[in-house]
Design a protein around this motif. Structure first.
Motif, PDB file in Angstrom:
ATOM      1  N   GLY A  45       0.768  -1.241   0.000  1.00 43.02           N
ATOM      2  CA  GLY A  45       0.000   0.000   0.000  1.00 43.02           C
ATOM      3  C   GLY A  45       0.795   1.285   0.000  1.00 43.02           C
ATOM      4  O   GLY A  45       0.432   2.245   0.692  1.00 43.02           O
ATOM      5  N   PRO A  46       1.873   1.382  -0.781  1.00 44.87           N
ATOM      6  CA  PRO A  46       2.621   2.643  -0.794  1.00 44.87           C
ATOM      7  C   PRO A  46       1.904   3.724  -1.598  1.00 44.87           C
ATOM      8  O   PRO A  46       1.180   3.444  -2.558  1.00 44.87           O
ATOM      9  N   GLU A  47       2.140   4.956  -1.189  1.00 43.88           N
ATOM     10  CA  GLU A  47       1.603   6.115  -1.906  1.00 43.88           C
ATOM     11  C   GLU A  47       2.703   7.158  -2.005  1.00 43.88           C
ATOM     12  O   GLU A  47       3.382   7.461  -1.014  1.00 43.88           O
ATOM     13  N   VAL A  48       2.883   7.741  -3.196  1.00 47.61           N
ATOM     14  CA  VAL A  48       3.903   8.768  -3.389  1.00 47.61           C
ATOM     15  C   VAL A  48       3.407  10.079  -2.797  1.00 47.61           C
ATOM     16  O   VAL A  48       2.375  10.601  -3.189  1.00 47.61           O
ATOM     17  N   ARG A  49       4.163  10.603  -1.836  1.00 52.37           N
ATOM     18  CA  ARG A  49       3.849  11.920  -1.270  1.00 52.37           C
ATOM     19  C   ARG A  49       4.768  12.998  -1.827  1.00 52.37           C
ATOM     20  O   ARG A  49       4.459  14.183  -1.737  1.00 52.37           O
ATOM     21  N   PHE A  50       5.902  12.577  -2.352  1.00 57.31           N
ATOM     22  CA  PHE A  50       6.823  13.512  -3.005  1.00 57.31           C
ATOM     23  C   PHE A  50       7.760  12.711  -3.889  1.00 57.31           C
ATOM     24  O   PHE A  50       8.145  11.589  -3.554  1.00 57.31           O
ATOM     25  N   ALA A  51       8.128  13.301  -5.035  1.00 55.18           N
ATOM     26  CA  ALA A  51       9.148  12.700  -5.904  1.00 55.18           C
ATOM     27  C   ALA A  51       9.784  13.791  -6.741  1.00 55.18           C
ATOM     28  O   ALA A  51       9.130  14.773  -7.107  1.00 55.18           O
ATOM     29  N   SER A  52      11.059  13.628  -7.041  1.00 55.34           N
ATOM     30  CA  SER A  52      11.777  14.604  -7.870  1.00 55.34           C
ATOM     31  C   SER A  52      12.560  13.876  -8.955  1.00 55.34           C
ATOM     32  O   SER A  52      13.791  13.926  -8.980  1.00 55.34           O
ATOM     33  N   PRO A  53      11.864  13.183  -9.859  1.00 60.32           N
ATOM     34  CA  PRO A  53      12.573  12.458 -10.917  1.00 60.32           C
ATOM     35  C   PRO A  53      13.175  13.405 -11.938  1.00 60.32           C
ATOM     36  O   PRO A  53      12.816  14.587 -12.026  1.00 60.32           O
ATOM     37  N   ALA A  54      14.089  12.875 -12.725  1.00 61.68           N
ATOM     38  CA  ALA A  54      14.752  13.667 -13.760  1.00 61.68           C
ATOM     39  C   ALA A  54      13.817  13.875 -14.951  1.00 61.68           C
ATOM     40  O   ALA A  54      12.981  13.017 -15.262  1.00 61.68           O
ATOM     41  N   PRO A  55      13.942  15.004 -15.659  1.00 61.83           N
ATOM     42  CA  PRO A  55      13.118  15.227 -16.854  1.00 61.83           C
ATOM     43  C   PRO A  55      13.440  14.251 -17.975  1.00 61.83           C
ATOM     44  O   PRO A  55      12.592  13.958 -18.813  1.00 61.83           O
ATOM     45  N   LYS A  56      14.676  13.739 -18.004  1.00 58.94           N
ATOM     46  CA  LYS A  56      15.053  12.653 -18.891  1.00 58.94           C
ATOM     47  C   LYS A  56      16.226  11.923 -18.260  1.00 58.94           C
ATOM     48  O   LYS A  56      16.875  12.453 -17.350  1.00 58.94           O
ATOM     49  N   PRO A  57      16.496  10.699 -18.691  1.00 60.88           N
ATOM     50  CA  PRO A  57      17.450   9.862 -17.955  1.00 60.88           C
ATOM     51  C   PRO A  57      18.876  10.395 -17.933  1.00 60.88           C
ATOM     52  O   PRO A  57      19.325  11.104 -18.830  1.00 60.88           O
ATOM     53  N   ASN A  58      19.556  10.013 -16.865  1.00 57.36           N
ATOM     54  CA  ASN A  58      20.994  10.237 -16.688  1.00 57.36           C
ATOM     55  C   ASN A  58      21.377  11.710 -16.745  1.00 57.36           C
ATOM     56  O   ASN A  58      22.289  12.106 -17.459  1.00 57.36           O
ATOM     57  N   ARG A  59      20.688  12.505 -15.908  1.00 56.71           N
ATOM     58  CA  ARG A  59      21.048  13.919 -15.800  1.00 56.71           C
ATOM     59  C   ARG A  59      22.366  14.042 -15.038  1.00 56.71           C
ATOM     60  O   ARG A  59      22.586  13.381 -14.020  1.00 56.71           O
ATOM     61  N   PRO A  60      23.259  14.901 -15.504  1.00 57.49           N
ATOM     62  CA  PRO A  60      24.578  15.022 -14.874  1.00 57.49           C
ATOM     63  C   PRO A  60      24.502  15.789 -13.564  1.00 57.49           C
ATOM     64  O   PRO A  60      23.538  16.522 -13.307  1.00 57.49           O
ATOM     65  N   PRO A  61      25.523  15.676 -12.716  1.00 52.53           N
ATOM     66  CA  PRO A  61      25.544  16.433 -11.462  1.00 52.53           C
ATOM     67  C   PRO A  61      25.464  17.945 -11.654  1.00 52.53           C
ATOM     68  O   PRO A  61      25.034  18.658 -10.747  1.00 52.53           O
ATOM     69  N   SER A  62      25.876  18.428 -12.799  1.00 51.78           N
ATOM     70  CA  SER A  62      25.801  19.873 -13.053  1.00 51.78           C
ATOM     71  C   SER A  62      24.367  20.379 -13.135  1.00 51.78           C
ATOM     72  O   SER A  62      24.137  21.587 -13.088  1.00 51.78           O
ATOM     73  N   ASP A  63      23.379  19.474 -13.254  1.00 51.99           N
ATOM     74  CA  ASP A  63      21.973  19.884 -13.262  1.00 51.99           C
ATOM     75  C   ASP A  63      21.429  20.099 -11.851  1.00 51.99           C
ATOM     76  O   ASP A  63      20.252  20.437 -11.687  1.00 51.99           O
ATOM     77  N   ASN A  64      22.248  19.883 -10.842  1.00 55.06           N
ATOM     78  CA  ASN A  64      21.882  20.080  -9.430  1.00 55.06           C
ATOM     79  C   ASN A  64      20.793  19.124  -8.946  1.00 55.06           C
ATOM     80  O   ASN A  64      20.176  19.370  -7.898  1.00 55.06           O
ATOM     81  N   MET A  65      20.576  18.022  -9.655  1.00 50.97           N
ATOM     82  CA  MET A  65      19.592  17.032  -9.213  1.00 50.97           C
ATOM     83  C   MET A  65      20.294  15.879  -8.483  1.00 50.97           C
ATOM     84  O   MET A  65      20.174  14.707  -8.841  1.00 50.97           O
ATOM     85  N   GLN A  66      21.041  16.272  -7.464  1.00 52.11           N
ATOM     86  CA  GLN A  66      21.692  15.328  -6.564  1.00 52.11           C
ATOM     87  C   GLN A  66      21.094  15.584  -5.183  1.00 52.11           C
ATOM     88  O   GLN A  66      20.983  16.733  -4.758  1.00 52.11           O
TER      89      GLN A  66
END
Length: 542
Positions: free
Chosen positions: A484-505
């Motif tokens: 019974g999991p439910e997503v309360r928050f998520a921050s996925p990438a807009p497309k796969p394998n975004r680099p660390p320079s995109d600040n999505m770490q």
């Protein structure tokens, strides 16, 4: 004697920098000398080539109320010398000697410093004396750690902050010095946690680095590349070299000397989605095809290069627990060492094939959670419970890497073990259990509740996901409805394998208030921006 897994350019650069610092200041004498550094006395001049060098700084880990592991690595046989004090001015100093480092353990040392006072900031200095040239000392490294607390005479305790994340130097993203290197370590240090839990994938042994990677905007990501990171790791020295690579970063070194670690492993310390019986028949990058052999070498490097305390009986045991006073206890699990082979994950009985914890670890975790007197019980798990993590097709069937099997139904396969644990915790009225994990390369918060689940015999709980630390960002994964999991928050990438320079770490924090006993969970990005948070009340107080 230099480590062959570190490039000559990097090693010489570190040595030259160290030598330049020595020329600008008095030469280092022993920190144990009667008129040594504490009094600012001039050092004994010694040839620089005779001095031990620490190419990766120091680390502390597995801190208990009265002891801590102090880790270091030098470039030759040398004895570790430590001074510690509760004063930043190093008054009332205590002194401890370690053994002499040797090539058999890659010149690493693990000094278990005992007799520390609980609930105190411990300031320490580490230095190495050459075994071959007595009187030749390394530059001292100064650091600090905070020991877990016990209540004072009035029963008071201070707040506790735990941080966690995982996934370091994956998907081809290594140290780009022009882009700030491994910036997540600086963000974590500034967050000032009492302890950092590394949730696995400390290295990506199976993913070498290229010197340059072209980004979407046309600019070039320029990796520092060492010999060990130029191919997949197969030999013990190559696994060692992957760990040594991460420690070349200045942010990693500064973090290691100031924040204690609790570490676990996952798959990329060996190879993607591994289990012991896996054979890499079709992967032409490997000459050693037997994953069981690779895993044995990788595990040796894990215990050499991370500040882990060896278990008294099971020397290579990774699962263990840590009390942070009456507010928090952390349970570190190992979902790699005892799992059956990845499969369709639909077994109807719990046995060696469907297990992921194994009977001994299961019993340890079940009893530990039931017996814990801490208000909050944090399970540091190297893989998520409800997120579907698929593995490759085998024998015409889709296999699964984690616990979920994508059928949304009653527990099957590895879900059987988790169902048994959750049922037992409910029967024992064990409350305030929070699971933290990484692995999937994005940040998320999942709430599990029986009224949404196919399996209903459990108390509601949270699973919080953070990462990557410095790897490609992906997501989102789909959820399996069994628990019974439910997503309360998520921050996925807009497309796969975004680099660390995109600040999505990403990393996460858990803060426990000693007054209300409430736990506040937060998810943050590498810039220090808080993305999501929630305050969880103490369920035992109701």
């Amino acid at each position: 004697m230099t480590d062959p897994t570190i490039s000559r350019r990097l090693f010489l650069g570190a040595t030259v920098a160290s030598g330049a610092a020595l020329l600008r200041s008095p030469q280092p004498a022993s920190i144990w000398s009667a008129r040594g550094l504490l009094e600012g006395a001039p050092g004994i001049v010694t040839s620089e080539r005779l001095r031990p060098v620490l190419p990766g700084g120091v680390q502390t880990g597995d801190v208990l109320h009265d002891r801590a592991i102090l880790w270091g690595r030098v470039d030759r046989p040398a004895q570790c010398l430590v001074e510690w004090s509760t004063s930043e001015k190093f008054t009332n100093v205590r002194r401890v000697k370690g053994g002499v480092t040797n090539a058999a353990s890659a010149f690493t040392s693990h000094l278990d410093v005992t007799g520390l006072p609980p609930g105190q900031t411990i300031h320490y200095r580490m230095q190495y004396e050459s075994a071959d040239s007595p009187g030749a000392f390394s530059e001292p490294v100064i650091g600090s750690l905070r020991t877990p607390q016990r209540p004072d005479a009035r029963g008071n305790v201070r707040p506790v902050r735990i941080a966690w994340s995982g996934d370091m130097v994956g998907q081809g993203w290594g140290i780009d010095e022009a882009r700030g290197g491994l910036r997540i370590y600086d963000a974590l240090r500034r967050a000032e946690p009492d302890v950092f839990v590394h949730s696995g994938d400390n290295i990506y042994a199976d993913q070498p680095l290229l010197a340059e990677v072209k980004l979407d905007d046309g600019t070039i990501w320029k990796n520092v590349v060492t010999e060990a990171k130029s191919k997949v790791a197969e030999t013990l020295d190559e696994f060692r070299g992957c760990f040594a690579y991460n420690m070349l970063d200045p942010h990693a070194q500064k973090f290691g000397s100031s924040v204690p670690l609790i570490t676990q492993w996952d798959d990329h310390e060996v190879v993607d989605n591994w289990f012991h019986d896996l054979v890499l028949q079709n992967d032409t990058r490997f000459t050693e095809k037997r994953v069981r052999v690779l895993a044995e070498r990788a595990k040796q490097a894990v215990f050499e290069f991370l500040p882990i305390r060896r278990h008294a009986v099971e020397r290579d045991r990774i699962y263990r627990s840590f009390s942070y006073g009456p507010l928090v206890e952390i349970f570190v699990v190992d979902l790699r060492s005892y799992r059956g082979a990845n499969s369709g994950n639909k077994q109807t009985e719990l046995n060696a094939a469907s297990s992921i914890l194994g009977p001994d670890q299961f019993k340890w975790l079940e009893q530990g959670l039931k017996n814990s007197r801490a208000t909050w019980k944090v399970v540091a798990c190297d893989m998520p419970i409800g997120l579907i993590v698929p593995d490759r097709m085998r024998n015409g069937e889709r296999n699964y890497e984690a616990i979920a099997n994508a059928d949304n139904g009653v527990p099957l396969g590895r879900e059987l073990e988790i169902a048994q644990l959750l049922r037992s915790l409910k029967a024992g009225n064990v409350r305030n259990v929070v699971w933290v994990t990484a692995d999937v390369h994005y940040a998320a918060a999942h709430h599990y509740a029986p009224d949404r689940a196919a399996f209903t015999e459990f108390n509601p709980f949270w699973e919080l996901v953070a990462g990557p630390m410095h790897s490609g960002t992906f997501g989102p994964n789909q959820l399996d409805g069994t628990f019974g999991p439910e997503v309360r928050f998520a921050s996925p990438a807009p497309k796969p394998n975004r680099p660390p320079s995109d600040n999505m770490q990403f990393y996460g924090t858990l803060d426990v208030d000693p007054r209300t006993r409430a736990l506040t969970a937060g998810l943050w990005d590498v810039t220090g921006k808080r993305l999501w948070s929630i305050e969880m009340p103490d369920e035992t107080a109701r």
